[in-house]
Design a protein around this motif. Structure first.
Motif, PDB file in Angstrom:
ATOM      1  N   LYS A 159      -0.686   0.776   0.921  1.00  0.00           N
ATOM      2  CA  LYS A 159      -0.660  -0.679   1.068  1.00  0.00           C
ATOM      3  C   LYS A 159      -1.935  -1.260   0.454  1.00  0.00           C
ATOM      4  O   LYS A 159      -3.031  -0.768   0.682  1.00  0.00           O
ATOM      5  CB  LYS A 159      -0.582  -1.025   2.556  1.00  0.00           C
ATOM      6  CG  LYS A 159      -0.265  -2.447   2.827  1.00  0.00           C
ATOM      7  CD  LYS A 159       1.224  -2.621   2.964  1.00  0.00           C
ATOM      8  CE  LYS A 159       1.486  -3.970   3.598  1.00  0.00           C
ATOM      9  NZ  LYS A 159       2.586  -4.651   3.024  1.00  0.00           N
ATOM     10  N   ASN A 161      -3.247  -5.203  -0.037  1.00  0.00           N
ATOM     11  CA  ASN A 161      -2.902  -6.593   0.278  1.00  0.00           C
ATOM     12  C   ASN A 161      -1.438  -6.635   0.711  1.00  0.00           C
ATOM     13  O   ASN A 161      -1.054  -5.893   1.589  1.00  0.00           O
ATOM     14  CB  ASN A 161      -3.205  -7.534  -0.880  1.00  0.00           C
ATOM     15  CG  ASN A 161      -4.692  -7.626  -1.182  1.00  0.00           C
ATOM     16  OD1 ASN A 161      -5.524  -7.278  -0.348  1.00  0.00           O
ATOM     17  ND2 ASN A 161      -5.035  -8.083  -2.351  1.00  0.00           N
ATOM     18  N   SER A 162      -0.615  -7.418   0.073  1.00  0.00           N
ATOM     19  CA  SER A 162       0.786  -7.518   0.478  1.00  0.00           C
ATOM     20  C   SER A 162       1.698  -6.597  -0.335  1.00  0.00           C
ATOM     21  O   SER A 162       2.910  -6.612  -0.156  1.00  0.00           O
ATOM     22  CB  SER A 162       1.273  -8.965   0.329  1.00  0.00           C
ATOM     23  OG  SER A 162       1.185  -9.352  -1.032  1.00  0.00           O
TER      24      SER A 162
END
Length: 187
Positions: A159, A161-162
């Motif tokens: 992962k 950030n998004s």
């Protein structure tokens, strides 16, 4: 505390670390990632190994990608042999700390002639994001894809950030193999 207790504890700790399973290959889904081909600014730090029939090298890598330029910094063990490479359309600049040279031509050709490595630089800036190079056809494979003769496999994702981006990547073609472990993403 005796050395025997310390050694035993260290042995069990290291064994526990070594059997931590990697994320399964089915975590990688190419079709849901195509939006990443448009990502303009990103950077990562990690470790790179390049192996072919004649040589093998392990390096640390810092790669900064911008809209029209890629800056790649490579360093050997203990930061020795630091080389800075800038790639822009039709031009590659290589600075090894002693000299700075500008080469005109396609990056793959310059890398082969000047550094002696078969490195698909143009495609790698997409492959590191977990997507295919959009200019060329590809065939999906379990955990990755085949493109321009290179089998690209994503061993582990992480992962950032998004987004979910690659952590461990291998790319193989003939007798050449590239392994990349990305320790930190910046997007």
């Amino acid at each position: 505390m005796s050395w025997r207790i310390i050694f035993t504890a260290a042995f069990f700790f290291l064994n526990a670390c070594s059997v931590t399973p990697e994320k399964p290959l089915q975590d990688f889904q190419l079709t849901s990632r195509q939006h990443l081909q448009q990502l303009q600014d990103w950077a990562f730090e990690g470790r790179l190994a390049v192996v072919d029939e004649n040589d093998s090298v392990s390096l640390s890598i810092v790669w900064r990608h911008g809209q029209d330029r890629d800056d790649i910094e490579l360093a050997g063990p203990l930061a020795q042999g630091r080389t800075k490479i800038s790639v822009s359309p039709g031009q590659v600049t290589i600075d090894d700390g002693e000299s700075r040279n500008v080469y005109l031509g396609e990056p793959e050709q310059v890398f082969a002639e000047q550094l002696g490595v078969d490195m698909p630089v143009g495609a790698l800036k997409f492959w590191v994001l977990g997507v295919n190079e959009p200019k060329y056809s590809y065939t999906e494979q379990p955990g990755g894809f085949l493109q321009s003769g290179w089998l690209v496999i994503y061993r582990e994702m992480q992962k950032a950030n998004s987004e979910v981006l690659p952590k461990k990547i291998t790319a193989e073609k003939d007798r050449a193999k590239i392994k990349l472990i990305i320790d930190q993403w910046e997007i």
